[in-house]
Write an enzyme that holds these catalytic residues in place. Structure first.
Site, PDB file in Angstrom:
ATOM      1  N   GLY A  48       0.764  -1.250   0.000  1.00 45.95           N
ATOM      2  CA  GLY A  48       0.000   0.000   0.000  1.00 45.95           C
ATOM      3  C   GLY A  48       0.787   1.288   0.000  1.00 45.95           C
ATOM      4  N   GLU A 102       4.271   4.032   6.113  1.00 42.04           N
ATOM      5  CA  GLU A 102       3.044   3.219   6.030  1.00 42.04           C
ATOM      6  C   GLU A 102       1.964   3.972   5.263  1.00 42.04           C
ATOM      7  OE1 GLU A 102       1.608   0.553   6.104  1.00 42.04           O
ATOM      8  OE2 GLU A 102       1.742  -0.584   7.951  1.00 42.04           O
ATOM      9  N   ASP A 103       1.082   3.224   4.628  1.00 46.25           N
ATOM     10  CA  ASP A 103      -0.064   3.856   3.976  1.00 46.25           C
ATOM     11  C   ASP A 103      -1.122   4.234   5.007  1.00 46.25           C
ATOM     12  OD1 ASP A 103      -0.549   1.188   4.558  1.00 46.25           O
ATOM     13  OD2 ASP A 103      -1.487   0.702   2.647  1.00 46.25           O
ATOM     14  N   ASP A 106      -4.406   1.389  11.113  1.00 46.47           N
ATOM     15  CA  ASP A 106      -5.805   1.122  11.455  1.00 46.47           C
ATOM     16  C   ASP A 106      -5.861   0.740  12.941  1.00 46.47           C
ATOM     17  OD1 ASP A 106      -8.477   0.392  11.348  1.00 46.47           O
ATOM     18  OD2 ASP A 106      -8.179  -1.384  10.134  1.00 46.47           O
ATOM     19  N   PHE A 155     -13.673   2.240   5.475  1.00 47.57           N
ATOM     20  CA  PHE A 155     -12.737   1.640   4.524  1.00 47.57           C
ATOM     21  C   PHE A 155     -12.416   2.623   3.391  1.00 47.57           C
ATOM     22  CE2 PHE A 155     -11.347  -1.145   1.103  1.00 47.57           C
ATOM     23  CZ  PHE A 155     -10.433  -1.930   1.785  1.00 47.57           C
ATOM     24  N   VAL A 156     -11.139   2.759   3.064  1.00 51.63           N
ATOM     25  CA  VAL A 156     -10.723   3.658   1.975  1.00 51.63           C
ATOM     26  C   VAL A 156      -9.897   2.905   0.923  1.00 51.63           C
ATOM     27  CG1 VAL A 156     -10.767   5.847   3.248  1.00 51.63           C
ATOM     28  CG2 VAL A 156      -8.737   4.398   3.395  1.00 51.63           C
ATOM     29  N   ASP A 162      -5.799  -0.703  -1.791  1.00 52.40           N
ATOM     30  CA  ASP A 162      -6.673  -1.493  -2.660  1.00 52.40           C
ATOM     31  C   ASP A 162      -7.941  -1.967  -1.946  1.00 52.40           C
ATOM     32  OD1 ASP A 162      -5.360  -3.428  -0.951  1.00 52.40           O
ATOM     33  OD2 ASP A 162      -6.107  -4.969  -2.311  1.00 52.40           O
ATOM     34  N   ARG A 168      -5.604   0.597  -6.532  1.00 52.50           N
ATOM     35  CA  ARG A 168      -4.323   1.175  -6.101  1.00 52.50           C
ATOM     36  C   ARG A 168      -3.867   2.322  -7.002  1.00 52.50           C
ATOM     37  NH1 ARG A 168      -2.247  -2.266  -2.199  1.00 52.50           N
ATOM     38  NH2 ARG A 168      -2.549  -4.491  -2.522  1.00 52.50           N
TER      39      ARG A 168
HETATM   40  P1  5GP Z   1      -3.502  -2.422  11.302  1.00 50.76           P
HETATM   41  O1  5GP Z   1      -2.528  -3.518  11.589  1.00 50.76           O
HETATM   42  O2  5GP Z   1      -3.029  -1.043  11.720  1.00 50.76           O
HETATM   43  O3  5GP Z   1      -4.882  -2.727  11.846  1.00 50.76           O
HETATM   44  O4  5GP Z   1      -3.741  -2.422   9.754  1.00 50.76           O
HETATM   45  C1  5GP Z   1      -2.844  -1.941   8.864  1.00 50.76           C
HETATM   46  C2  5GP Z   1      -3.095  -2.497   7.470  1.00 50.76           C
HETATM   47  O5  5GP Z   1      -4.476  -2.839   7.242  1.00 50.76           O
HETATM   48  C3  5GP Z   1      -2.760  -1.444   6.447  1.00 50.76           C
HETATM   49  O6  5GP Z   1      -1.395  -1.441   6.139  1.00 50.76           O
HETATM   50  C4  5GP Z   1      -3.660  -1.829   5.291  1.00 50.76           C
HETATM   51  O7  5GP Z   1      -3.030  -2.812   4.520  1.00 50.76           O
HETATM   52  C5  5GP Z   1      -4.879  -2.457   5.942  1.00 50.76           C
HETATM   53  N1  5GP Z   1      -5.998  -1.476   6.053  1.00 50.76           N
HETATM   54  C6  5GP Z   1      -6.510  -0.957   7.187  1.00 50.76           C
HETATM   55  N2  5GP Z   1      -7.513  -0.111   6.931  1.00 50.76           N
HETATM   56  C7  5GP Z   1      -7.641  -0.082   5.572  1.00 50.76           C
HETATM   57  C8  5GP Z   1      -8.535   0.631   4.683  1.00 50.76           C
HETATM   58  O8  5GP Z   1      -9.407   1.434   5.044  1.00 50.76           O
HETATM   59  N3  5GP Z   1      -8.345   0.406   3.355  1.00 50.76           N
HETATM   60  C9  5GP Z   1      -7.404  -0.445   2.865  1.00 50.76           C
HETATM   61  N4  5GP Z   1      -7.343  -0.566   1.545  1.00 50.76           N
HETATM   62  N5  5GP Z   1      -6.562  -1.132   3.678  1.00 50.76           N
HETATM   63  C10 5GP Z   1      -6.677  -0.946   5.021  1.00 50.76           C
END
Ligand code: 5GP
Length: 177
Positions: A48, A102-103, A106, A155-156, A162, A168
């Site tokens: 991402g 990081e993208d 969450d 969700f984005v 993606d 993407r």
């Molecule tokens: P975390 O471990 O912080 O819960 O999640 C991080 C990963 O979850 C991100 O790097 C991404 O790959 C995925 N993710 C979390 N929220 C979103 C979202 O709204 N859209 C997308 N496309 N991926 C997300």
């Protein structure tokens, strides 16, 4: 506002390409100031973050290194929790000034699990730059040093992110309708 369809879901524009580019240049400016005279190693987390990392890097006027890694989680044989391992991290981080790219953060789980592995290599410093942060979704608190946008828990897609493999390539960021 435009609405697009990806697979079975509809998404509406949330952050325009101009808004994203402006913010990325502001983050780069802050890093240029904070790391003046230093030589940070950016570790961008695939898939991402590729667009954010690329745009951010273009705005840097300091010496900087960049590598891309992929994180994979698997269930440990004995432990019940997921273990996060990295693929492609060849650099020795000892004494390096590391900036994770990081993208989106969450729940924070991925980085929370991964950071101890990096810290184990004794970098001189370790900071995190994330384009997006879903503050309401936080389950694992992290110190985020550079945050592009704080966004709601929706969700984005787009700008590297993606939905089931697609979206993407979009220049904007879209939010689930
Ligand atoms: P975390 O471990 O912080 O819960 O999640 C991080 C990963 O979850 C991100 O790097 C991404 O790959 C995925 N993710 C979390 N929220 C979103 C979202 O709204 N859209 C997308 N496309 N991926 C997300």
């Amino acid at each position: 506002m435009s609405v697009i369809k990806i697979h079975d879901k509809s998404f509406e524009t949330y952050l325009s390409a101009e808004t994203i580019q402006q913010r990325v240049s502001e983050i780069a400016a802050a890093i240029n100031t904070d790391y003046k005279g230093r030589r940070p190693l950016f570790i961008a987390i695939l898939n991402g973050s590729f667009m954010f990392a690329s745009d951010l890097f273009k705005h840097l006027d300091i010496e900087a290194e960049l590598c891309f890694i992929k994180l994979a989680s698997y269930k440990g044989m004995k432990s019940s929790g997921n273990v996060v391992t990295s693929i492609g991290l060849e650099d020795d981080l000892f004494d390096k000034e590391v900036i994770i790219v990081e993208d989106i953060v969450d729940t924070g789980k991925t980085l929370h699990k991964f950071l101890p592995k990096l810290l184990h290599q004794q970098p001189q410093s370790l900071k995190i730059a994330t384009l997006l942060h879903k503050t309401d979704a936080t389950e694992y608190p992290l110190t985020l040093d550079y945050v592009g946008f704080t966004i709601p828990n929706k969700f984005v897609v787009g700008y590297g992110l993606d939905y089931d493999g697609l979206g993407r390539n979009l220049k904007e960021i879209y939010q689930l309708v």
